[in-house]
Design a protein around this motif. Structure first.
Motif, PDB file in Angstrom:
ATOM      1  N   PRO A 107       3.383  11.362  -3.996  1.00  0.00           N
ATOM      2  CA  PRO A 107       4.122  10.168  -3.587  1.00  0.00           C
ATOM      3  C   PRO A 107       5.559  10.471  -3.158  1.00  0.00           C
ATOM      4  O   PRO A 107       6.084   9.835  -2.237  1.00  0.00           O
ATOM      5  N   TYR A 111       6.998   9.426   0.410  1.00  0.00           N
ATOM      6  CA  TYR A 111       8.194   8.583   0.441  1.00  0.00           C
ATOM      7  C   TYR A 111       9.318   9.230   1.243  1.00  0.00           C
ATOM      8  O   TYR A 111       9.943   8.584   2.094  1.00  0.00           O
ATOM      9  N   TRP A 125       8.921   2.593   1.038  1.00  0.00           N
ATOM     10  CA  TRP A 125       8.201   2.368  -0.218  1.00  0.00           C
ATOM     11  C   TRP A 125       6.875   1.657   0.038  1.00  0.00           C
ATOM     12  O   TRP A 125       5.866   1.965  -0.594  1.00  0.00           O
ATOM     13  N   GLU A 126       6.854   0.708   0.968  1.00  0.00           N
ATOM     14  CA  GLU A 126       5.598   0.031   1.329  1.00  0.00           C
ATOM     15  C   GLU A 126       4.583   1.035   1.881  1.00  0.00           C
ATOM     16  O   GLU A 126       3.407   0.993   1.533  1.00  0.00           O
ATOM     17  N   SER A 127       5.027   1.926   2.754  1.00  0.00           N
ATOM     18  CA  SER A 127       4.139   2.961   3.298  1.00  0.00           C
ATOM     19  C   SER A 127       3.624   3.870   2.192  1.00  0.00           C
ATOM     20  O   SER A 127       2.455   4.250   2.176  1.00  0.00           O
ATOM     21  N   THR A 128       4.500   4.214   1.260  1.00  0.00           N
ATOM     22  CA  THR A 128       4.114   5.082   0.146  1.00  0.00           C
ATOM     23  C   THR A 128       3.065   4.396  -0.724  1.00  0.00           C
ATOM     24  O   THR A 128       2.064   5.018  -1.106  1.00  0.00           O
ATOM     25  N   LYS A 129       3.278   3.131  -1.035  1.00  0.00           N
ATOM     26  CA  LYS A 129       2.292   2.393  -1.844  1.00  0.00           C
ATOM     27  C   LYS A 129       0.953   2.311  -1.122  1.00  0.00           C
ATOM     28  O   LYS A 129      -0.101   2.449  -1.744  1.00  0.00           O
ATOM     29  N   HIS A 130       1.005   2.121   0.184  1.00  0.00           N
ATOM     30  CA  HIS A 130      -0.241   2.061   0.958  1.00  0.00           C
ATOM     31  C   HIS A 130      -0.963   3.422   0.900  1.00  0.00           C
ATOM     32  O   HIS A 130      -2.181   3.478   0.709  1.00  0.00           O
ATOM     33  N   LEU A 132      -0.776   5.607  -1.453  1.00  0.00           N
ATOM     34  CA  LEU A 132      -1.319   5.779  -2.807  1.00  0.00           C
ATOM     35  C   LEU A 132      -2.606   4.973  -2.990  1.00  0.00           C
ATOM     36  O   LEU A 132      -3.565   5.455  -3.599  1.00  0.00           O
ATOM     37  N   ARG A 133      -2.636   3.745  -2.456  1.00  0.00           N
ATOM     38  CA  ARG A 133      -3.870   2.945  -2.548  1.00  0.00           C
ATOM     39  C   ARG A 133      -5.014   3.617  -1.801  1.00  0.00           C
ATOM     40  O   ARG A 133      -6.147   3.656  -2.273  1.00  0.00           O
TER      41      ARG A 133
END
Length: 160
Positions: A107, A111, A125-130, A132-133
């Motif tokens: 991550p 990020y 951060w939104e791209s990173t969360k995506h 990770l999902r």
């Protein structure tokens, strides 16, 4: 195959499944190899059929685990470069901080790459969360294929 060897095969399959969720071992390959050892030891139509089914389940999951997440990342606008940097930092992290470093490095790499590309924290951060999902989805796909292969083996051992 004697009971002790059968238990060892079962343990190897289980360790392989755990290796998918906690990627320290080549999980699906270990499970498939254990089923293969069992099939070669059995030398029966049942053994070969189970190995063929396990190969189909695991093989399909190996293909799908790359196709589906790649498409989802592309649709979300996360470039391959960010994912690659995440993977590289995950590998470095694995060796710098054994076991957990991969979960920190991936991550962090995504990020940092997205922060550099996009220029602000919120969208990075939104791209990173995506990412990770999508990584979780990839693990789920591989887990499902390997679990189906393991279930096929278990049904054969218990009922055939």
């Amino acid at each position: 195959m004697n009971d002790f060897a059968l238990v060892l095969v079962g343990i190897a399959i289980f360790v392989g499944i755990v290796g998918i969720v906690i990627p320290i071992l080549p999980g699906a390959i270990l499970s498939w190899a254990a089923i293969g050892v069992w099939a070669f030891e059995e030398q029966s139509a049942t053994g070969w059929t189970v190995l063929a089914i396990a190969t189909a389940f695991i093989g399909a999951s190996q293909v799908v685990k790359y196709i589906v997440p790649e498409r989802k990342l592309r649709d979300a606008g996360v470039p391959r470069r960010s994912t690659l940097i995440g993977v590289l930092l995950g590998i470095v992290g694995f060796f710098v901080i054994p076991v957990v470093g991969m979960f920190i490095g991936f991550p962090l790499g995504v990020y940092l790459s997205e922060r550099h590309r996009l220029g602000n924290h919120d969208t990075a951060w939104e791209s990173t969360k995506h990412a990770l999902r999508v990584t979780g989805l990839s693990i789920l796909i591989e887990f499902t294929g390997t679990a189906l292969a393991a279930a096929t083996w278990l049904i054969a051992v218990l009922f055939l």
